[in-house]
Scaffold this motif. Structure first.
Motif, short mmCIF file in Angstrom:
data_model
loop_
_atom_site.label_atom_id
_atom_site.label_comp_id
_atom_site.label_asym_id
_atom_site.label_seq_id
_atom_site.Cartn_x
_atom_site.Cartn_y
_atom_site.Cartn_z
N ASP B 33 22.91 -78.99 94.31
CA ASP B 33 23.19 -78.75 92.79
C ASP B 33 22.91 -80.13 91.99
O ASP B 33 21.63 -80.45 90.90
N MET B 342 29.26 -74.86 87.58
CA MET B 342 28.24 -74.87 88.66
C MET B 342 27.56 -73.06 88.87
O MET B 342 26.93 -72.84 88.04
N ASP B 346 24.97 -71.00 86.50
CA ASP B 346 24.15 -70.19 87.99
C ASP B 346 23.99 -69.40 87.18
O ASP B 346 22.60 -68.51 87.10
#
Lengths: 379, 359
Positions: B33, B342, B346
């Motif tokens: 990422d 994250m 996502d």
């Protein structure tokens, strides 16, 4: 192999139940408006029609008896009232699970209601105050207390009463007694005035110095008695979704008649807000029904589905609330009339997240399991 | 017959994918990422599972249900990783199920090699009004074939793509065209990182009057059913969102048990415990809906309704779950030291896409 297609036999029996549901709607509507009248033991149409629940139990080439049974129950609740009335109460399930052979023999043909809830004890049976004291002189139990929200209160022959006891030696604990109708000191109150499910026979019970012979003491282990509910929870989910589906089907039909199509091909920018909301309600229905099937499938694998049973009950109960509320809102003022089928769905649909363990109780059970907590860790 | 039973083979593959996800993929997710790329070593591991190649084999080895099961497992480690597998699966399954014999013969063997390669189903367009029902990219018939023009994107992992399956409007319906990456007029734009799925190196791909031969229309003269491709993609996204949701749930359970607030573990408070219970309910429901859509696809049935419902439900529930996951960690949930922020990014990114992937 993973598969979600019904067998030909499944479809045959489900369709039969659906057809009977259509016949039953008339009665559902009548007894909704006449809540003080008890439906007859048998509706005239039922005489010449097979009971789909019995067929589900014995069908070969089906998806399995538990799964099919729940899907048939789902259809029956779509109709609002069972065309084939069941004589048996949850009290019968307790009798069959924990009573002695002599006791089973004596009451096997009785309709037995279950009486747990009290004014101060609903989801938490530890708060039960009804007490039976043993009278040494007559070898009888003397029962005092009040039970509320009791299903089949008026139509049953007896009640399976959850109670505290104080025995001859002063020992205390929790147990169950079978109290027959007509026993002095046992009074059944008037039909309760409910939001919905008005065709259901629901009253309060009062026990005032009610004397019961020792033979009526059903000495079940409290815990094993409660397992009766493990089987019934996903069934309540299936029932809730039967009402929800009736609301969805009706709403879809009305939307289509009004020129609003439900198109599954496009994305969110292709449809109206109304169509989008309907689609989300439909998704909620599918989601919940699959949790019911999962729980029932596990039962068929002989895996006791404790968490899954609670998931199915919680999902079904919540879905019925969201869907019936949502459908009335989607159809707007025209759906508000009391003679409208959505009216009964809206009122009936609210019960399933309350009775047989409110949604919160199911979440307690699920949370304890996934967190590996005891009932003391998470109250 | 209604059954939730995994075959022995499915169970084995699931265990292997879960093992890979835990031991190798999850530890690499944050770096991927941050560095805006999936390391070649990770792509190699994903390729080594054989999940992509199995789409290219004989008909019997393709299983939409198995793909859904495996994509969930990969997504527990990271949605970008799952999409790295699901993108070529989307392409290959479209070729295998909708392509002409010649197309199958020409394309499927290209994906039997030893190193990672991709090809993308290009449906989404960079347009706020985009919808699969309102695609602007157009194909017109020419003397020798077709001419394509339009812009697609975000398209993932363009660097690894040998082909794009371009969905375009053709004679008042949608059709798909297999376009080689090197075709004249195919312009791959700059990489443009998104809110989430940052490791996927997404870019727009412009088709500037690309002339293609008559044989590249998927299904050739018979054409293809673009809705099938959309249904397959929605099912794959539902599987991936189930995986993200599970990752969140499995992460917050131990955290809320350890974290003490006002004298008791967070998880001992009903407001938290009940939300955890709801995470479990919804993750279960998402999975069964995904399986149902996949099972219909596998049997060759019409999965449009089921795929739409599965994806719609998963979008809403997955976003709710990641949102609550961030909340349960409080300030820690907002830090990039923990994975929930994250997953939060996502989940929103996955739920805004169409096409791209498949089962």
């Amino acid at each position: 192999m993973i598969d979600f297609e019904l067998t030909a036999k499944d479809r045959e029996i489900i369709n039969l139940a659906r057809e009977q549901g259509k016949i039953a709607q008339r009665y559902a509507s009548y007894y909704d408006r006449h809540e003080n009248e008890l439906p007859p033991e048998q509706f005239p149409e039922a005489k010449n029609l097979p009971n789909p629940l019995d067929l589900a139990e014995h069908a070969s080439d089906s998806s399995g008896a538990r799964i099919l049974h729940s899907l048939v129950m789902h259809e029956i609740y779509g109709g609002g009232i069972a065309l084939h009335r069941s004589r048996w109460g949850l009290g019968n399930a307790v009798l069959n699970t924990v009573a002695t052979p002599e006791q089973v023999e004596k009451w096997k043909n009785h309709t037995i209601a279950i009486a747990i809830t009290e004014p101060g004890a609903g989801s938490d049976p530890a708060n039960i105050r009804t007490t039976a004291t043993f009278d040494r002189e007559t070898d009888e139990w003397v029962l005092n207390g009040e039970k509320i929200f009791i299903s089949q209160a008026e139509s049953s022959d007896a009640a399976m009463v959850f109670s505290r006891f104080v025995d001859a030696d002063g020992q205390r604990g929790m147990t169950t007694f079978l109290v027959e109708k007509g026993t002095p000191g046992f009074t059944v109150g008037p039909q309760l005035r409910k939001l919905g499910i008005r065709s259901h026979d629901t009253c309060n019970l009062l026990f005032e110095n009610c004397r019961i012979p020792e033979f009526n003491h059903i000495k079940g282990n409290f815990k094993s008695t409660m397992t009766v509910f493990n089987d019934s929870r996903p069934m309540v989910g299936a029932m809730a979704l039967g009402v929800a589906r009736a609301a969805l089907n009706f709403t879809r039909e009305m939307l289509i008649q009004s020129g609003i199509q439900i198109d599954y091909r496009g994305g969110i920018r292709s449809r109206s807000a109304i169509a989008d909301r309907f689609l989300k309600l439909e998704a909620t229905f599918e989601a919940a029904l699959l949790t019911v099937l999962r729980s029932k499938w596990l039962e068929q694998q002989d895996v006791p589905p404790k968490v899954e049973a609670s998931i199915a009950k919680a999902a079904g109960g919540k879905a019925a609330r969201k869907i019936t509320q949502g459908c009335v809102e989607l159809l707007g003022p025209e759906a508000l009339a009391e003679d409208h089928p959505l009216d009964r769905c809206f009122r009936d649909g609210r019960i399933f997240d309350i009775y047989e363990g409110a949604g919160e109780i199911q979440r307690l059970i699920i949370a304890r399991s996934i967190l590996d907590y005891t009932s003391r860790d998470l109250r | 017959m209604i059954s939730f039973e995994l075959t022995e083979e499915q169970r084995l593959a699931q265990t292997m994918a879960a093992q890979l996800a835990r031991s190798t993929l999850r530890p690499a997710a944050r770096d991927a990422d941050e560095h805006l790329a999936i390391p070649p070593s990770i792509l190699k591991e994903i390729w080594a599972t054989g999940i992509v190649q199995s789409q290219a084999g004989a008909e019997a080895t393709r299983s939409a249900t198995l793909n859904a099961i495996l994509l969930e497992e990969l997504a527990v480690a990271g949605a970008s990783f799952a999409i790295a597998a699901a993108a070529p699966i989307g392409f290959l399954s479209a070729i295998a199920s909708q392509g002409s014999d010649a197309q199958k013969k020409a394309l499927l063997p290209l994906f039997a090699g030893d190193s990672y390669q991709s090809a993308a189903v290009a449906i989404v367009e960079p347009d706020f009004a985009f919808d699969v029902s309102a695609i602007r990219t157009a194909a017109v018939k020419t003397t020798n074939g077709y001419r394509l023009s339009g812009i697609k994107g975000p398209v993932p992992l363009t660097r690894y793509c040998s082909h794009f399956l371009v969905v375009a409007r053709f004679e008042d319906r949608l059709q798909a065209f297999i376009v080689e990456r090197d075709a004249k007029g195919v312009i791959i734009g700059e990489k443009r990182p998104n809110i989430g799925l940052r490791a996927l190196e997404t870019a727009t791909v412009t088709f500037d009057n690309v002339e293609v031969s008559i044989g590249v229309r998927l299904g050739e003269f018979a054409g293809c059913d673009v809705q099938w491709i959309v249904d397959s993609a929605r099912t794959a996204f539902a599987a991936i969102m189930t995986g993200i949701s599970r990752a969140v749930m499995e992460f917050v359970i131990p955290y809320t048990k350890e974290r003490v607030v006002h004298g008791a573990a967070l998880a001992q408070k009903q407001v938290i415990a009940f939300r955890l219970a709801d995470m479990r309910i919804e993750t279960d429901a998402m999975r069964w809906m995904t399986w149902k859509a996949a099972a219909i696809l596998e049997k060759g049935g019409d999965a449009t309704r089921q795929a739409q419902l599965a994806c719609t439900y998963a979008r809403e529930q997955a976003m709710w779950i990641v949102d609550e996951g961030v909340q349960m960690l409080g300030g820690h949930g907002y830090l990039r030291d923990n994975p929930v922020e994250m997953w939060y990014r996502d989940a929103r990114t996955v739920s805004a896409l169409e096409g791209v992937v498949g089962v």
